[in-house]
Design an enzyme around this catalytic site. Structure first.
Site, PDB file in Angstrom:
ATOM      1  N   LYS A 111     -11.672  -9.275  13.397  1.00 21.78           N
ATOM      2  CA  LYS A 111     -12.245 -10.621  13.589  1.00 21.78           C
ATOM      3  C   LYS A 111     -13.133 -10.660  14.827  1.00 21.78           C
ATOM      4  O   LYS A 111     -14.172 -11.306  14.835  1.00 21.78           O
ATOM      5  CB  LYS A 111     -11.141 -11.679  13.718  1.00 21.78           C
ATOM      6  CG  LYS A 111     -10.329 -11.872  12.468  1.00 21.78           C
ATOM      7  CD  LYS A 111     -11.089 -12.685  11.429  1.00 21.78           C
ATOM      8  CE  LYS A 111     -10.239 -12.828  10.172  1.00 21.78           C
ATOM      9  NZ  LYS A 111     -10.963 -12.986   8.946  1.00 21.78           N
ATOM     10  N   LYS A 194      -9.591  -4.714  -9.474  1.00 28.01           N
ATOM     11  CA  LYS A 194      -8.692  -5.823  -9.223  1.00 28.01           C
ATOM     12  C   LYS A 194      -9.445  -7.143  -9.229  1.00 28.01           C
ATOM     13  O   LYS A 194     -10.573  -7.214  -8.765  1.00 28.01           O
ATOM     14  CB  LYS A 194      -8.073  -5.586  -7.834  1.00 28.01           C
ATOM     15  CG  LYS A 194      -6.825  -6.359  -7.575  1.00 28.01           C
ATOM     16  CD  LYS A 194      -6.256  -5.981  -6.211  1.00 28.01           C
ATOM     17  CE  LYS A 194      -5.528  -7.164  -5.620  1.00 28.01           C
ATOM     18  NZ  LYS A 194      -5.376  -7.091  -4.192  1.00 28.01           N
ATOM     19  N   LYS A 197     -11.471 -12.711  -5.155  1.00 23.69           N
ATOM     20  CA  LYS A 197     -12.553 -13.657  -4.881  1.00 23.69           C
ATOM     21  C   LYS A 197     -13.816 -12.966  -4.396  1.00 23.69           C
ATOM     22  O   LYS A 197     -14.917 -13.348  -4.766  1.00 23.69           O
ATOM     23  CB  LYS A 197     -12.095 -14.676  -3.838  1.00 23.69           C
ATOM     24  CG  LYS A 197     -11.878 -16.015  -4.481  1.00 23.69           C
ATOM     25  CD  LYS A 197     -11.534 -17.067  -3.479  1.00 23.69           C
ATOM     26  CE  LYS A 197     -10.831 -18.172  -4.237  1.00 23.69           C
ATOM     27  NZ  LYS A 197     -10.083 -19.057  -3.383  1.00 23.69           N
TER      28      LYS A 197
END
Ligand code: TRP
Length: 328
Positions: A111, A194, A197
């Site tokens: 992050k 898979k 999103k």
């Protein structure tokens, strides 16, 4: 009974991968354990300091989880920011967490790289807040994905350290409770491994029949079986995985035989999957719509959840104050 607590990221719009993964295991767990689930809206401030529509996103998620079968009578569901007691525990736990170890957490480093202009203290102490979420209920088990392993290690460290420093055995060390091993993995319809999103290959629980049909009919295939009883290439096996999940066993056998004797037409297979998927998703979608239209009910469920969670957290914090020596 063992206590289970888990946090839900505040991004709504569940897809089939979520449904057959975390959501269905939550629904199963609520019968076997003393469960509580919450929407982690405070955590999202670490990356989005000015979130839009906080309340409506919380309602969206709530509606979706309820529609999937979370029963708030069995498993209270609440919004993290409704339980202020968490912050006090977060403060105490932070006193025992060290800069060096927090800086070494992979998600923090990631992050920090992604948002170099906003490497805030909340981001650094994300694991402490997560530990407070868990420890405030003295939870034993936490259903999480593999990506949360390090955060869970930190939560155990928080528990252990508190117990050691004050010479108590107050916090149990929360275990990771992997559901992924037992859950069905939903493949993507674009031939990728898979459903997720980020890959844009999702069927959402809010999709209508037409959208579902379109997505299924567009699924990637090949030129068809070339030899009798040949193994299936991945894109085709993915379709059969869908069939196994959503259709009856005899339907699966029917198409499996068709593949084996080289008479399978992909169009027929897709139509079958699409229809059975619609039958699965439609009632969930309708329940999502019903719940979404009833904000009063959603708010009542969240308020009731918060009440239960606050009582549980308050008891813990009270005891922590006693252990450290503060007035209660
Ligand atoms: N960090 C978790 C995630 O990104 C969400 C979360 C916050 C959580 N607090 C938690 C999960 C407590 C389990 C327990 O998915």
């Amino acid at each position: 009974m063992e206590k289970v607590v888990s946090g839900i990221r505040p991004t709504g719009n569940l897809h089939l991968g979520n449904y057959f993964g975390a959501v269905r295991s939550f629904v199963k767990m609520q019968d076997e354990y003393n469960c509580m689930f919450f929407i982690a809206d405070w955590h999202s401030l670490t990356t989005h300091p000015k979130p839009e529509n906080i309340q409506s996103s919380a309602r969206t998620i709530l509606a979706e989880y309820l529609a999937c079968g979370i029963d708030p009578e069995k498993a209270p569901i609440y919004v993290q920011s409704d339980v202020r007691e968490t912050i006090e525990l977060y403060l105490y736990l932070n006193m025992n967490m060290y800069l060096g170890e927090l800086e070494r957490v992979t998600t923090f480093k990631e992050k920090a790289r992604q948002q170099p202009d906003n490497v805030n203290a909340g981001l650094l102490t994300y694991p402490t807040l997560m530990a407070a979420d868990i420890l405030q209920h003295r939870a034993n088990k936490v259903p999480v994905g593999k990506d949360q392993e390090q955060n869970m290690e930190m939560a155990r460290k928080c528990a252990r350290r508190f117990n050691n420093i004050y010479g108590v055995e107050f916090f149990p060390e929360p275990e990771n409770f992997y559901f992924a091993d037992k859950a069905v993995k939903i493949p993507g319809l674009d031939g990728s491994g898979k459903m997720g999103k980020s890959t844009g290959n999702c069927i959402y629980l809010r999709d209508d029949d037409k959208t579902i049909r379109k997505k299924v009919m567009r699924a990637v295939t090949d030129n068809g079986p070339e030899a009798m009883n040949s193994p299936r290439p991945e894109v085709i096996e993915n379709l059969f995985t869908f069939l196994k999940i959503v259709s009856a066993p005899d339907v699966y056998s029917y198409f499996d035989e068709k593949w084996n004797d080289c008479t399978l037409r992909y169009g027929d297979l897709k139509k079958q999957i699409a229809e059975d998927l619609c039958a699965l998703v439609a009632p969930i979608r309708e329940r999502i719509e019903e719940y979404s239209a009833n904000t009063e009910l959603l708010d009542r469920i969240a308020a009731r959840g918060a009440e239960v969670a606050r009582a549980s957290a308050a008891a813990t914090v009270d005891e922590v104050r006693r252990i450290i020596g503060f007035r209660r």
